[in-house]
Structure formats: C-alpha cells, structure tokens
Scaffold this motif. Structure first.
Motif, PDB file in Angstrom:
ATOM      1  N   ARG A   2       0.861  -1.187   0.000  1.00  0.00           N
ATOM      2  CA  ARG A   2       0.000   0.000   0.000  1.00  0.00           C
ATOM      3  C   ARG A   2       0.897   1.237   0.000  1.00  0.00           C
ATOM      4  O   ARG A   2       1.792   1.358   0.831  1.00  0.00           O
ATOM      5  CB  ARG A   2      -0.908  -0.002   1.217  1.00  0.00           C
ATOM      6  CG  ARG A   2      -1.830   1.206   1.257  1.00  0.00           C
ATOM      7  CD  ARG A   2      -2.960   1.020   2.199  1.00  0.00           C
ATOM      8  NE  ARG A   2      -3.953   0.123   1.587  1.00  0.00           N
ATOM      9  CZ  ARG A   2      -5.101  -0.198   2.142  1.00  0.00           C
ATOM     10  NH1 ARG A   2      -5.415   0.272   3.340  1.00  0.00           N
ATOM     11  NH2 ARG A   2      -5.944  -0.994   1.533  1.00  0.00           N
ATOM     12  N   ILE A   3       0.635   2.148  -0.944  1.00  0.00           N
ATOM     13  CA  ILE A   3       1.454   3.347  -1.107  1.00  0.00           C
ATOM     14  C   ILE A   3       0.593   4.584  -0.899  1.00  0.00           C
ATOM     15  O   ILE A   3      -0.497   4.696  -1.465  1.00  0.00           O
ATOM     16  CB  ILE A   3       2.095   3.399  -2.508  1.00  0.00           C
ATOM     17  CG1 ILE A   3       2.963   2.158  -2.755  1.00  0.00           C
ATOM     18  CG2 ILE A   3       2.924   4.676  -2.674  1.00  0.00           C
ATOM     19  CD1 ILE A   3       3.444   2.016  -4.179  1.00  0.00           C
ATOM     20  N   LEU A   4       1.114   5.510  -0.111  1.00  0.00           N
ATOM     21  CA  LEU A   4       0.495   6.818   0.109  1.00  0.00           C
ATOM     22  C   LEU A   4       1.275   7.854  -0.684  1.00  0.00           C
ATOM     23  O   LEU A   4       2.477   8.029  -0.470  1.00  0.00           O
ATOM     24  CB  LEU A   4       0.524   7.162   1.603  1.00  0.00           C
ATOM     25  CG  LEU A   4       0.161   8.602   2.005  1.00  0.00           C
ATOM     26  CD1 LEU A   4      -1.238   8.975   1.537  1.00  0.00           C
ATOM     27  CD2 LEU A   4       0.312   8.774   3.506  1.00  0.00           C
ATOM     28  N   GLY A   5       0.612   8.521  -1.607  1.00  0.00           N
ATOM     29  CA  GLY A   5       1.224   9.594  -2.380  1.00  0.00           C
ATOM     30  C   GLY A   5       0.778  10.936  -1.834  1.00  0.00           C
ATOM     31  O   GLY A   5      -0.379  11.096  -1.440  1.00  0.00           O
ATOM     32  N   ILE A   6       1.710  11.891  -1.807  1.00  0.00           N
ATOM     33  CA  ILE A   6       1.429  13.228  -1.276  1.00  0.00           C
ATOM     34  C   ILE A   6       1.860  14.284  -2.289  1.00  0.00           C
ATOM     35  O   ILE A   6       2.985  14.264  -2.787  1.00  0.00           O
ATOM     36  CB  ILE A   6       2.195  13.483   0.047  1.00  0.00           C
ATOM     37  CG1 ILE A   6       1.871  12.425   1.102  1.00  0.00           C
ATOM     38  CG2 ILE A   6       1.936  14.895   0.568  1.00  0.00           C
ATOM     39  CD1 ILE A   6       0.494  12.502   1.683  1.00  0.00           C
ATOM     40  N   ASP A   7       0.953  15.225  -2.573  1.00  0.00           N
ATOM     41  CA  ASP A   7       1.249  16.408  -3.374  1.00  0.00           C
ATOM     42  C   ASP A   7       1.152  17.596  -2.416  1.00  0.00           C
ATOM     43  O   ASP A   7       0.069  18.113  -2.164  1.00  0.00           O
ATOM     44  CB  ASP A   7       0.241  16.552  -4.519  1.00  0.00           C
ATOM     45  CG  ASP A   7       0.463  17.816  -5.330  1.00  0.00           C
ATOM     46  OD1 ASP A   7       1.609  18.290  -5.413  1.00  0.00           O
ATOM     47  OD2 ASP A   7      -0.529  18.340  -5.881  1.00  0.00           O
ATOM     48  N   PRO A   8       2.296  18.015  -1.828  1.00  0.00           N
ATOM     49  CA  PRO A   8       2.241  19.028  -0.769  1.00  0.00           C
ATOM     50  C   PRO A   8       1.917  20.423  -1.274  1.00  0.00           C
ATOM     51  O   PRO A   8       2.306  20.814  -2.367  1.00  0.00           O
ATOM     52  CB  PRO A   8       3.645  18.984  -0.167  1.00  0.00           C
ATOM     53  CG  PRO A   8       4.515  18.402  -1.215  1.00  0.00           C
ATOM     54  CD  PRO A   8       3.645  17.561  -2.097  1.00  0.00           C
ATOM     55  N   GLY A   9       1.194  21.147  -0.449  1.00  0.00           N
ATOM     56  CA  GLY A   9       0.882  22.542  -0.713  1.00  0.00           C
ATOM     57  C   GLY A   9       0.430  23.183   0.582  1.00  0.00           C
ATOM     58  O   GLY A   9      -0.130  22.503   1.444  1.00  0.00           O
ATOM     59  N   LEU A  10       0.678  24.461   0.743  1.00  0.00           N
ATOM     60  CA  LEU A  10       0.295  25.122   1.987  1.00  0.00           C
ATOM     61  C   LEU A  10      -1.219  25.308   2.065  1.00  0.00           C
ATOM     62  O   LEU A  10      -1.817  25.087   3.119  1.00  0.00           O
ATOM     63  CB  LEU A  10       1.003  26.473   2.137  1.00  0.00           C
ATOM     64  CG  LEU A  10       0.720  27.213   3.448  1.00  0.00           C
ATOM     65  CD1 LEU A  10       1.109  26.356   4.660  1.00  0.00           C
ATOM     66  CD2 LEU A  10       1.445  28.536   3.485  1.00  0.00           C
ATOM     67  N   GLN A  11      -1.857  25.674   0.970  1.00  0.00           N
ATOM     68  CA  GLN A  11      -3.310  25.833   0.987  1.00  0.00           C
ATOM     69  C   GLN A  11      -4.032  24.510   0.792  1.00  0.00           C
ATOM     70  O   GLN A  11      -5.041  24.247   1.437  1.00  0.00           O
ATOM     71  CB  GLN A  11      -3.754  26.827  -0.083  1.00  0.00           C
ATOM     72  CG  GLN A  11      -3.363  28.244   0.239  1.00  0.00           C
ATOM     73  CD  GLN A  11      -4.028  29.232  -0.709  1.00  0.00           C
ATOM     74  OE1 GLN A  11      -5.036  28.931  -1.357  1.00  0.00           O
ATOM     75  NE2 GLN A  11      -3.463  30.421  -0.789  1.00  0.00           N
TER      76      GLN A  11
END
Length: 180
Positions: A2-11
């Motif tokens: 199982r993979i968790l992908g993150i696209d970070p952003g402050l808002q």
C-alpha cells in the motif's frame, strides 16, 4: 503493498492511497487537506493542520510506503519558502509514522503516468482515472498525489527487478570493470 502519495501545498495538500499487487494497481482513497479557511492565521497553525492530517491518513490507511512530490523554486521566493515548510510538515508526519519516503519530481510523475513530462493537469487526471479504473476524474491535487503513488509503484517494481538481477549476478562483469 500500500502506497500513500502526497502532493504538498500550503493551501491544499493532495493525498492518494493505492494498493499494488504485481502489475495491478487498485484505488483505495484520495482527497485533500485544506488550510484555505486559515488564510491570515499563523503559519505554524496551518503547518500543524497538514502534519495532523497526514498523521490521520497514515493511521487510517496503514500504508507500507510513501512518496512525495519534490517541489522546485517558484517565481516568488516567499511562496517557495512557505511551500517548503508545508512539504517539511508532510515529510515529518510520514517519518514519525515510520514510513519510508521516496521523492519524485512532477516531471517524473508526468512521464510515469501520462508518458511525457509536458502533460497538462487534465491529462494527468484522465490517465490516473484510466490507470485506477475510477468512475470519474479525481480533483487536480488528489490526481497528482495518486500519480506520485503510481510513479512509486512503477519505480519500485523496476528497482526490485534490478536488485534481483544484481543478486543473480547479472552485471557482475560491469562491477569488475569489463563488459561481456
């Protein structure tokens, strides 16, 4: 896996969770963590929302690994600094939850998902929809996060095959400085 992908952003920080079984990819969950309602609040409070949100997602979905988009410099140095802090909050939450973290650029993700690095957001959304057999298009931030997870699934398989080849002795002559 199982993979968790993150696209970070402050808002808006996108997240996407997929299961990988051999060549099969299966959608588990996706969404966003938003601090848009907190504009004007201290940065530290907004970072805490991101940190806590990633922690809750990790706890709920129990991923085996995580992948995060690498962010490059924006036109505005202040925005870049704040975005970097948001990314740091996400990375810290992942590490605290004992997840291994891989990092990929947007170019790498677009190449893995859409086949070329100049893919538009809409193309990424459509390809994520197709690859995961979704009934509709995911939101842009969630699609990018799912794309990062898909990228890790593809790269992870390639690295595993490479590791197996090295274990079997393929490429041994290269390590000794000569070719076959």
């Amino acid at each position: 896996m199982r993979i968790l992908g993150i696209d970070p952003g402050l808002q808006t920080t996108g997240f996407g969770v997929i299961d990988v079984d051999g060549q099969q990819l299966r959608y588990v969950a996706s969404g966003t963590i938003s601090t848009k309602h907190m504009v004007g609040e201290p940065l530290a409070l907004r970072l805490k929302v991101l940190f806590d949100g990633i922690g809750e997602i990790s706890e709920r979905y129990q991923p085996d690994a995580a992948a995060v988009e690498i962010i490059f410099v924006n036109v505005n140095p202040q925005s870049t600094l704040m975005l970097g802090q948001a990314r740091g909050a996400c990375l810290t939450a992942l590490v605290i939850n004992r997840l291994s973290v891989a990092e990929y650029t947007a170019l790498q993700m677009k190449q893995a998902v859409a086949g070329h690095g100049n893919a538009a957001k809409a193309q990424v959304q459509e390809m994520v929809k197709r690859l995961l057999h979704l009934p509709g298009l995911p939101g842009a931030d969630a699609a990018d996060a799912l794309g990062i997870a898909i990228t890790h699934a593809h790269v992870g398989r390639s690295l595993a095959r490479l590791g197996d080849a090295v274990k079997r002795g393929a490429g041994a002559s290269y390590r000794q400085g000569r070719t076959r």
